[in-house]
Design a protein around this motif. Structure first.
Motif, PDB file in Angstrom:
ATOM      1  N   GLN A   1       0.828  -1.207   0.000  1.00  0.00           N
ATOM      2  CA  GLN A   1       0.000   0.000   0.000  1.00  0.00           C
ATOM      3  C   GLN A   1       0.860   1.254   0.000  1.00  0.00           C
ATOM      4  O   GLN A   1       0.561   2.232  -0.712  1.00  0.00           O
ATOM      5  CB  GLN A   1      -0.920   0.013   1.223  1.00  0.00           C
ATOM      6  CG  GLN A   1      -1.851   1.237   1.268  1.00  0.00           C
ATOM      7  CD  GLN A   1      -2.661   1.320   2.549  1.00  0.00           C
ATOM      8  OE1 GLN A   1      -2.343   0.664   3.541  1.00  0.00           O
ATOM      9  NE2 GLN A   1      -3.712   2.110   2.534  1.00  0.00           N
TER      10      GLN A   1
ATOM     11  N   ALA B   1       2.268   1.645  -3.536  1.00  0.00           N
ATOM     12  CA  ALA B   1       1.218   2.039  -4.471  1.00  0.00           C
ATOM     13  C   ALA B   1       0.849   3.504  -4.290  1.00  0.00           C
ATOM     14  O   ALA B   1       0.614   4.224  -5.272  1.00  0.00           O
ATOM     15  CB  ALA B   1      -0.010   1.154  -4.282  1.00  0.00           C
ATOM     16  N   LYS B   2       0.828   3.963  -3.042  1.00  0.00           N
ATOM     17  CA  LYS B   2       0.499   5.366  -2.795  1.00  0.00           C
ATOM     18  C   LYS B   2       1.600   6.282  -3.309  1.00  0.00           C
ATOM     19  O   LYS B   2       1.335   7.363  -3.844  1.00  0.00           O
ATOM     20  CB  LYS B   2       0.255   5.601  -1.307  1.00  0.00           C
ATOM     21  CG  LYS B   2      -0.249   7.013  -1.021  1.00  0.00           C
ATOM     22  CD  LYS B   2      -0.558   7.243   0.437  1.00  0.00           C
ATOM     23  CE  LYS B   2      -1.021   8.686   0.643  1.00  0.00           C
ATOM     24  NZ  LYS B   2      -1.269   8.997   2.066  1.00  0.00           N
TER      25      LYS B   2
ATOM     26  N   THR C   1      -5.865   5.067  -2.553  1.00  0.00           N
ATOM     27  CA  THR C   1      -5.193   3.772  -2.468  1.00  0.00           C
ATOM     28  C   THR C   1      -5.686   3.026  -1.237  1.00  0.00           C
ATOM     29  O   THR C   1      -5.599   3.541  -0.114  1.00  0.00           O
ATOM     30  CB  THR C   1      -3.666   3.949  -2.379  1.00  0.00           C
ATOM     31  OG1 THR C   1      -3.207   4.729  -3.496  1.00  0.00           O
ATOM     32  CG2 THR C   1      -2.958   2.603  -2.373  1.00  0.00           C
TER      33      THR C   1
ATOM     34  N   ALA D   1      -3.633  -2.382  -1.918  1.00  0.00           N
ATOM     35  CA  ALA D   1      -2.778  -1.791  -2.959  1.00  0.00           C
ATOM     36  C   ALA D   1      -3.502  -1.597  -4.286  1.00  0.00           C
ATOM     37  O   ALA D   1      -2.880  -1.613  -5.350  1.00  0.00           O
ATOM     38  CB  ALA D   1      -1.510  -2.618  -3.160  1.00  0.00           C
ATOM     39  N   TRP D   2      -4.824  -1.432  -4.233  1.00  0.00           N
ATOM     40  CA  TRP D   2      -5.579  -0.988  -5.393  1.00  0.00           C
ATOM     41  C   TRP D   2      -5.634   0.538  -5.349  1.00  0.00           C
ATOM     42  O   TRP D   2      -5.899   1.133  -4.290  1.00  0.00           O
ATOM     43  CB  TRP D   2      -7.005  -1.534  -5.380  1.00  0.00           C
ATOM     44  CG  TRP D   2      -7.118  -2.987  -5.731  1.00  0.00           C
ATOM     45  CD1 TRP D   2      -7.097  -4.052  -4.878  1.00  0.00           C
ATOM     46  CD2 TRP D   2      -7.290  -3.541  -7.048  1.00  0.00           C
ATOM     47  NE1 TRP D   2      -7.238  -5.230  -5.562  1.00  0.00           N
ATOM     48  CE2 TRP D   2      -7.360  -4.951  -6.904  1.00  0.00           C
ATOM     49  CE3 TRP D   2      -7.394  -2.991  -8.321  1.00  0.00           C
ATOM     50  CZ2 TRP D   2      -7.530  -5.802  -7.989  1.00  0.00           C
ATOM     51  CZ3 TRP D   2      -7.563  -3.829  -9.399  1.00  0.00           C
ATOM     52  CH2 TRP D   2      -7.633  -5.221  -9.228  1.00  0.00           C
ATOM     53  N   THR D   3      -5.411   1.192  -6.481  1.00  0.00           N
ATOM     54  CA  THR D   3      -5.462   2.645  -6.557  1.00  0.00           C
ATOM     55  C   THR D   3      -6.476   3.063  -7.609  1.00  0.00           C
ATOM     56  O   THR D   3      -6.428   2.604  -8.755  1.00  0.00           O
ATOM     57  CB  THR D   3      -4.085   3.239  -6.909  1.00  0.00           C
ATOM     58  OG1 THR D   3      -3.139   2.898  -5.901  1.00  0.00           O
ATOM     59  CG2 THR D   3      -4.162   4.767  -7.009  1.00  0.00           C
TER      60      THR D   3
ATOM     61  N   THR E   1      -7.916   6.325  -9.597  1.00  0.00           N
ATOM     62  CA  THR E   1      -7.399   7.656  -9.903  1.00  0.00           C
ATOM     63  C   THR E   1      -8.203   8.351 -10.985  1.00  0.00           C
ATOM     64  O   THR E   1      -8.866   7.702 -11.807  1.00  0.00           O
ATOM     65  CB  THR E   1      -5.920   7.563 -10.352  1.00  0.00           C
ATOM     66  OG1 THR E   1      -5.376   8.869 -10.512  1.00  0.00           O
ATOM     67  CG2 THR E   1      -5.800   6.809 -11.670  1.00  0.00           C
TER      68      THR E   1
ATOM     69  N   SER F   1       3.252  -2.361 -10.921  1.00  0.00           N
ATOM     70  CA  SER F   1       1.884  -1.865 -10.920  1.00  0.00           C
ATOM     71  C   SER F   1       1.310  -1.935 -12.327  1.00  0.00           C
ATOM     72  O   SER F   1       1.964  -1.520 -13.300  1.00  0.00           O
ATOM     73  CB  SER F   1       1.837  -0.419 -10.418  1.00  0.00           C
ATOM     74  OG  SER F   1       0.525   0.106 -10.509  1.00  0.00           O
TER      75      SER F   1
END
Length: 277
Positions: A41, A44-45, A204, A208-210, A212, A246
């Motif tokens: 996480q 990913a952020k 996020t 760890a899914w983002t 946007t 990613s």
């Protein structure tokens, strides 16, 4: 590109060298303290932060349609845009983002072919703010790199980049932009007198899914028109033998466009390799 433009661009590139050499020597001579490993996480952020202190190598594929004066063509672009941070004293960072853009056009005003569209260098000096709010500013340069005019401007551009953003919990949001001016070259295929603004927001989660969204508004002072694609996408960070990667994708829509430029719906996909220090 004219001889004058080429020398101006090389001069801009050479201006980075002292800062980069100093940054590398500072990072090499420091004694890094042991820090806890970052979670997926966290990584990913950081990918949602354009001036994060993390080395990443993104590849971005984009498909656009409605291209050409009769809107009968399509365009595919591939961006190679590594992010290279250099640690300075006091926790400050200098980030360099070279961007190489390749393009393929199909039936755009009767032309089909592919080539290198441009080579861009964005850079940011980002001071340590000790806050969730951070900012960065630095020189900007773009070269047409032998572009025939089929894939954009044949002019050399130079200017300044800037970004301000907040990292609040799972959210990352802010504004990135640049102002560029023409430094010479053929203006027949567009100029480098541009103002660019990209507001963005990303969320996020712990897996760890983002998610946007961003808008990439590019206003040309000479054409007095704005190209403005809106992108909404989702990405997921996974690890392969300890290497974070990613993958992301999503649709885009041109809210406004320049004459002959892409219009309507398109799509974008990304793959980003993270190099942990």
């Amino acid at each position: 590109m004219s001889k004058v433009s080429r020398w101006v661009f090389l001069l801009l590139l050479s201006s980075y060298l002292p800062a980069l050499v100093f940054a590398q020597s500072t990072a090499a001579s420091s004694n890094p303290a042991t820090q806890p490993a970052e979670t997926p996480q966290d990584i990913a952020k950081k990918l949602a932060n354009p001036i994060a202190n993390m080395i990443s190598v993104p590849l971005q594929y984009q498909f656009s349609r409605g291209t050409g004066f009769n809107q009968a063509g399509s365009m595919q672009t591939l961006l190679f845009q590594p992010v290279m941070p250099f640690n300075l004293s006091g926790g400050d960072t200098f980030i360099v983002r070279p961007i190489v853009a390749g393009a393929r056009e199909v039936n755009v005003n009767g032309y089909s072919g592919y080539g290198v569209a441009s080579v861009t260098i964005e850079s940011f000096y980002a001071p340590n703010t000790n806050s969730s709010w951070i900012w960065g500013v630095g020189p900007y340069a773009q070269s047409p790199s032998g572009n025939s005019g089929k894939f954009g401007s044949q002019q050399t551009g130079a200017g300044v980049t800037g970004v301000v953003l907040n990292r609040s919990g799972p959210w990352t949001y802010g504004l990135l932009g640049y102002q560029s001016w023409s430094m010479g070259g053929n203006p027949a295929f567009g100029t480098q007198n541009n103002l660019y603004g990209q507001p963005f927001v990303a969320y996020t989660n712990k897996d760890a899914w983002t998610y946007t969204a961003n808008m990439q508004a590019l206003y040309n002072y000479d054409a007095r028109r704005t190209s403005n694609p809106l992108y909404v996408g989702v990405s997921k960070l996974v690890e392969f033998d300890g290497v974070p990667v990613s993958f992301g994708a999503g649709p885009m829509y041109y809210v406004s466009n320049t004459p002959g430029g892409p219009s309507g719906w398109g799509a974008r996909a990304t793959a980003t390799v993270v190099i942990l220090k």
